[in-house]
Write a protein that holds these residues in place. Structure first.
Motif, PDB file in Angstrom:
ATOM      1  N   GLU A   1     113.954  -4.096 -39.476  1.00  0.00           N
ATOM      2  CA  GLU A   1     114.131  -3.774 -40.892  1.00  0.00           C
ATOM      3  C   GLU A   1     114.245  -2.264 -41.079  1.00  0.00           C
ATOM      4  OE1 GLU A   1     110.870  -5.081 -43.306  1.00  0.00           O
ATOM      5  OE2 GLU A   1     111.844  -4.516 -45.202  1.00  0.00           O
TER       6      GLU A   1
ATOM      7  N   SER B   1     122.525  -2.352 -38.910  1.00  0.00           N
ATOM      8  CA  SER B   1     123.086  -3.520 -38.201  1.00  0.00           C
ATOM      9  C   SER B   1     124.581  -3.283 -38.076  1.00  0.00           C
ATOM     10  CB  SER B   1     122.861  -4.811 -38.987  1.00  0.00           C
ATOM     11  OG  SER B   1     121.507  -5.124 -39.080  1.00  0.00           O
TER      12      SER B   1
ATOM     13  N   LYS C   1     129.178 -14.218 -45.346  1.00  0.00           N
ATOM     14  CA  LYS C   1     127.795 -14.398 -44.910  1.00  0.00           C
ATOM     15  C   LYS C   1     127.393 -15.844 -45.188  1.00  0.00           C
ATOM     16  CE  LYS C   1     124.480 -12.531 -47.488  1.00  0.00           C
ATOM     17  NZ  LYS C   1     123.561 -11.482 -48.014  1.00  0.00           N
TER      18      LYS C   1
ATOM     19  N   LEU D   1     131.627 -11.407 -48.729  1.00  0.00           N
ATOM     20  CA  LEU D   1     130.825 -10.188 -48.691  1.00  0.00           C
ATOM     21  C   LEU D   1     131.667  -8.954 -49.007  1.00  0.00           C
ATOM     22  CD1 LEU D   1     127.908  -9.455 -48.032  1.00  0.00           C
ATOM     23  CD2 LEU D   1     128.538  -9.271 -45.629  1.00  0.00           C
TER      24      LEU D   1
ATOM     25  N   ARG E   1     125.228  -1.336 -49.551  1.00  0.00           N
ATOM     26  CA  ARG E   1     124.708  -1.167 -48.188  1.00  0.00           C
ATOM     27  C   ARG E   1     125.700  -1.616 -47.112  1.00  0.00           C
ATOM     28  NH1 ARG E   1     120.914  -4.340 -46.679  1.00  0.00           N
ATOM     29  NH2 ARG E   1     121.167  -5.933 -48.312  1.00  0.00           N
ATOM     30  N   PHE E   2     126.800  -2.199 -47.533  1.00  0.00           N
ATOM     31  CA  PHE E   2     127.767  -2.783 -46.597  1.00  0.00           C
ATOM     32  C   PHE E   2     129.024  -1.920 -46.499  1.00  0.00           C
ATOM     33  CE2 PHE E   2     125.461  -6.720 -46.154  1.00  0.00           C
ATOM     34  CZ  PHE E   2     124.768  -6.830 -47.345  1.00  0.00           C
TER      35      PHE E   2
ATOM     36  N   ILE F   1     125.576  -2.551 -41.880  1.00  0.00           N
ATOM     37  CA  ILE F   1     124.609  -2.824 -42.942  1.00  0.00           C
ATOM     38  C   ILE F   1     123.501  -1.787 -42.815  1.00  0.00           C
ATOM     39  CG2 ILE F   1     123.114  -4.525 -44.029  1.00  0.00           C
ATOM     40  CD1 ILE F   1     124.632  -6.706 -42.478  1.00  0.00           C
TER      41      ILE F   1
ATOM     42  N   SER G   1     119.127  -2.293 -43.077  1.00  0.00           N
ATOM     43  CA  SER G   1     119.030  -3.759 -42.933  1.00  0.00           C
ATOM     44  C   SER G   1     117.740  -4.252 -43.584  1.00  0.00           C
ATOM     45  CB  SER G   1     119.034  -4.148 -41.455  1.00  0.00           C
ATOM     46  OG  SER G   1     120.214  -3.702 -40.828  1.00  0.00           O
ATOM     47  N   GLN G   2     117.842  -5.421 -44.216  1.00  0.00           N
ATOM     48  CA  GLN G   2     116.688  -6.024 -44.882  1.00  0.00           C
ATOM     49  C   GLN G   2     116.509  -7.454 -44.351  1.00  0.00           C
ATOM     50  OE1 GLN G   2     117.752  -5.864 -49.023  1.00  0.00           O
ATOM     51  NE2 GLN G   2     117.551  -3.628 -49.146  1.00  0.00           N
TER      52      GLN G   2
ATOM     53  N   ASP H   1     118.935 -10.097 -45.175  1.00  0.00           N
ATOM     54  CA  ASP H   1     120.271 -10.054 -44.583  1.00  0.00           C
ATOM     55  C   ASP H   1     120.391 -11.016 -43.406  1.00  0.00           C
ATOM     56  OD1 ASP H   1     120.324  -6.452 -44.982  1.00  0.00           O
ATOM     57  OD2 ASP H   1     121.047  -8.007 -46.348  1.00  0.00           O
ATOM     58  N   SER H   2     119.285 -11.576 -42.970  1.00  0.00           N
ATOM     59  CA  SER H   2     119.308 -12.520 -41.849  1.00  0.00           C
ATOM     60  C   SER H   2     120.157 -13.728 -42.219  1.00  0.00           C
ATOM     61  CB  SER H   2     117.877 -12.973 -41.505  1.00  0.00           C
ATOM     62  OG  SER H   2     117.110 -11.874 -41.071  1.00  0.00           O
TER      63      SER H   2
ATOM     64  N   TYR I   1     127.145 -14.186 -39.905  1.00  0.00           N
ATOM     65  CA  TYR I   1     128.234 -13.422 -40.485  1.00  0.00           C
ATOM     66  C   TYR I   1     129.550 -13.807 -39.804  1.00  0.00           C
ATOM     67  CZ  TYR I   1     124.784 -10.636 -42.903  1.00  0.00           C
ATOM     68  OH  TYR I   1     123.766 -10.249 -43.723  1.00  0.00           O
TER      69      TYR I   1
END
Lengths: 115, 114
Positions: free
Chosen positions: B15, B19, B37, B47, B61-62, B77, B80-81, B84-85, B88
């Motif tokens: 985190e 990514s 996503k 996305l 963020r992307f 990304i 990453s948070q 976001d898991s 993709y």
């Protein structure tokens, strides 16, 4: 606004039977797409319908067929089911599929299991 | 023959870190690229996209980068948070084509660890 809906959520069939999957697009969308997501294979394009007509077809045998109704909802039929047809079937819709930059919105999918 | 390839089936990131998801394509006719996503039990969601006339497109963020000479694109990304898991998917088509010619990769599963 309601998203793309698909029914049923899960479907269990035996080899040789027929399966019918249904999709309702977002209101105002005229293009509907069908994809197969088998294990480890990503999204494989099946069919594209626009304004009631089949516009494009992926590399699948003729036992995969479908149609689009006047209200733009769509049905995917798989005849003579084989074990390898077990997969997640995703439906998507978009405003105007003739535009390459159009955005597809996906439903949650129908999980088909063939025993 | 796979026209759109995502060679990493999975990626794990801490985190807050960056990514980077990669995608390669073989068809030189492709000139419009998208990332989707997908969470479990849900359909893919759009996305970000990029046209071949650009080499970068940002949305919060992307960021998607396109290297046409290498036939390679990447999704960054930052930061990453855990939310976001997801899996993709990279996808490609051509302006001369349509959404009915969209070709997807096999996907990369991103796991963001808290």
């Amino acid at each position: 606004e309601a998203g793309v809906t698909q029914s049923p959520t899960h479907l269990i069939k035996t080899r040789g039977q027929q399966a019918t999957l249904r999709c309702s697009p977002i209101s105002g969308h005229t293009s509907v797409y069908w994809y197969q997501q088998a294990l480890g294979l990503g999204l494989q394009f099946l069919l594209w319908y626009d304004e009631g007509e089949e516009r494009n077809r992926g590399n699948f045998p003729p036992r995969f067929s479908g149609r689009q109704f006047p209200n733009y909802s769509s049905e995917l039929n798989v005849n003579a089911l084989e074990l390898e047809d077990s997969a997640l079937y995703l439906c998507a819709s978009s405003l105007d599929g003739q535009r390459a930059t159009d955005t597809q919105y996906f439903g949650p999918g129908t999980r088909l299991t063939v025993l | 023959d796979q026209q759109v390839k995502q060679n990493s089936p999975s990626l794990s990131v801490q985190e807050g870190r960056i990514s980077i998801l990669n995608c390669d394509y073989t068809n030189s006719m492709f000139d419009y690229f998208l990332w989707y996503k997908k969470y479990p039990a849900e359909g893919p969601t759009f996305l970000i996209s990029i046209s071949s006339i650009k080499d970068k497109n940002e949305d919060g963020r992307f960021t998607v980068f396109l290297n046409k000479s290498a036939k390679h694109l990447s999704l960054h990304i930052v930061p990453s948070q855990p939310g976001d898991s997801a899996v993709y998917f990279c996808a490609a088509t051509s302006y001369g084509g349509s959404q009915g010619n969209l070709i997807f990769g096999k996907g990369t599963k991103l796991s963001v660890k808290p």
